[in-house]
Write an enzyme that holds these catalytic residues in place. Structure first.
Site, short mmCIF file in Angstrom:
data_model
loop_
_atom_site.label_atom_id
_atom_site.label_comp_id
_atom_site.label_asym_id
_atom_site.label_seq_id
_atom_site.Cartn_x
_atom_site.Cartn_y
_atom_site.Cartn_z
CB CYS A 1 4.88 -22.06 31.13
SG CYS A 1 5.07 -22.80 29.50
N GLY A 2 4.60 -19.12 29.19
CA GLY A 2 3.75 -18.36 28.28
C GLY A 2 2.92 -19.22 27.35
CB THR A 3 3.70 -21.96 24.96
OG1 THR A 3 4.60 -22.65 25.85
CG2 THR A 3 4.50 -21.17 23.94
CB CYS B 1 9.92 -19.77 25.46
SG CYS B 1 9.73 -19.26 27.18
N GLY B 2 6.68 -18.44 25.20
CA GLY B 2 5.89 -17.21 25.19
C GLY B 2 6.44 -16.13 26.10
CG ASN B 3 6.07 -16.09 30.32
OD1 ASN B 3 5.24 -15.23 30.10
ND2 ASN B 3 5.85 -17.11 31.14
CG ASN C 1 9.16 -18.72 32.33
OD1 ASN C 1 8.53 -18.98 31.31
ND2 ASN C 1 9.95 -19.62 32.88
CG ASN D 1 6.17 -27.73 28.42
OD1 ASN D 1 7.10 -27.51 29.16
ND2 ASN D 1 6.28 -27.64 27.10
#
Length: 304
Positions: free
Chosen positions: A232-234, A73-75, A13, A179
């Site tokens: 995608c982190g989340t 955004c987690g990443n 990402n 998402n």
């Protein structure tokens, strides 16, 4: 004005990040779209600004490739932590505290490797509530960004690019949209963890009964990108929680916490959280996402 951006990727990402602690930089949607375009720009899944935080180490400002913002955004969060350490805004040996669109986050860098590679452990927001769609083997929840998680078989050949847009624009998630994460489970039998959400809003027993060598493989169709992203982190966090609710055994347990190993397209990550119930709703606290954050290089762009 000639502005330098640093490019990082978290499990594939990728993001363009600029130091804006002095507040000199303001980006229009047009500029963001140009930067993220993979043909006429530099190419990225998002743009981030590192800004001064009120009593925190910094503030994370995130934009999708279409110029929209206001979400976590987690990443991206893990990458901006690595960027903050690399530019001297924080010490890589310290506990790092920053604000994002969904509130406060805490991070650490347990591994500071060579060639710009870091492992970042990021505390995500607590989660309350999940909606199950058992007839579709799907779950909807908000982990800082809205996600619909669908369990499938044959993930490698699954039609993500055709099914993703349909679910992303499904009327159930209108007008904001969602998402979409497609997940395939490999590992121990699902019976080792009791299901806690058997239908829309219905909760039953919450009890982990064992652990197994579970690995969640995931592919994501990302809103704002409007295409499949490598990670995608989340969404990875959402997929781990949906797996627990579905009855998929954790990869490991530690006290009240459960953890899932997750395999994205080019990297492995892990998600930890403490599951519990509040007024009959699934909840998760002490949520952590751990994975790689890698420096790619610098780009410069003329911004008027």
């Amino acid at each position: 004005m000639l502005q330098r951006f640093s490019k990082y990727h978290g499990a594939g990402n990728d993001f363009l990040i600029a130091d804006n602690r002095d507040g000199h930089l303001s980006l229009s949607e047009e500029v963001i779209r140009h930067l993220c375009d993979r043909h006429t720009g530099f190419g990225a899944d998002g743009v981030m600004l590192l800004e001064s935080g009120s009593g925190k180490d910094f503030n994370m400002v995130y934009f999708n490739p279409d110029g929209s913002g206001g979400m976590m955004c987690g990443n991206g969060g893990r990458c901006i932590v690595a960027f903050a350490a690399d530019c001297g805004a924080v010490s890589p040996d310290s506990t790092i505290v920053f604000d994002a669109a969904d509130g406060e986050h805490i991070a650490s860098i347990p591994e500071n490797g060579m060639k710009g590679e870091k492992t970042v452990r990021l505390k995500m927001k607590d989660v309350s509530g999940i909606t199950a769609y058992p007839e579709e083997d799907g779950f909807f929840l908000d982990t800082g960004t809205r996600h619909y998680v669908k369990f499938v078989s044959g993930l490698a050949d699954y039609p993500v690019l055709s099914e993703g847009p349909v679910l992303r624009h499904d009327s159930r998630f209108a007008p904001v949209g969602t998402n979409v994460n497609f997940v395939e489970v490999a590992g121990g039998p699902a019976s080792t963890v009791r299901t806690i959400c058997t239908a829309k809003g219905d909760s039953s027993t919450l009890e982990a009964e064992g652990q197994a060598s579970t690995v969640l493989s995931i592919r994501t169709f990302e809103k704002g990108v409007e295409y499949e992203t490598l990670a995608c982190g989340t969404g990875i966090v959402a997929s781990a929680m949906a797996s627990f609710v579905r009855g998929v055994p954790p990869s490991r347990t530690a006290g009240e916490a459960v953890a899932y190993s997750v395999r994205a397209a080019i990297a492995d990550l892990s998600v930890e959280f403490v599951p519990h119930r509040d007024n009959g709703l699934f909840c998760a606290s002490d949520v952590y996402l751990t994975g790689p954050a890698c420096f790619v290089g610098y780009v410069e762009v003329q911004i008027d």
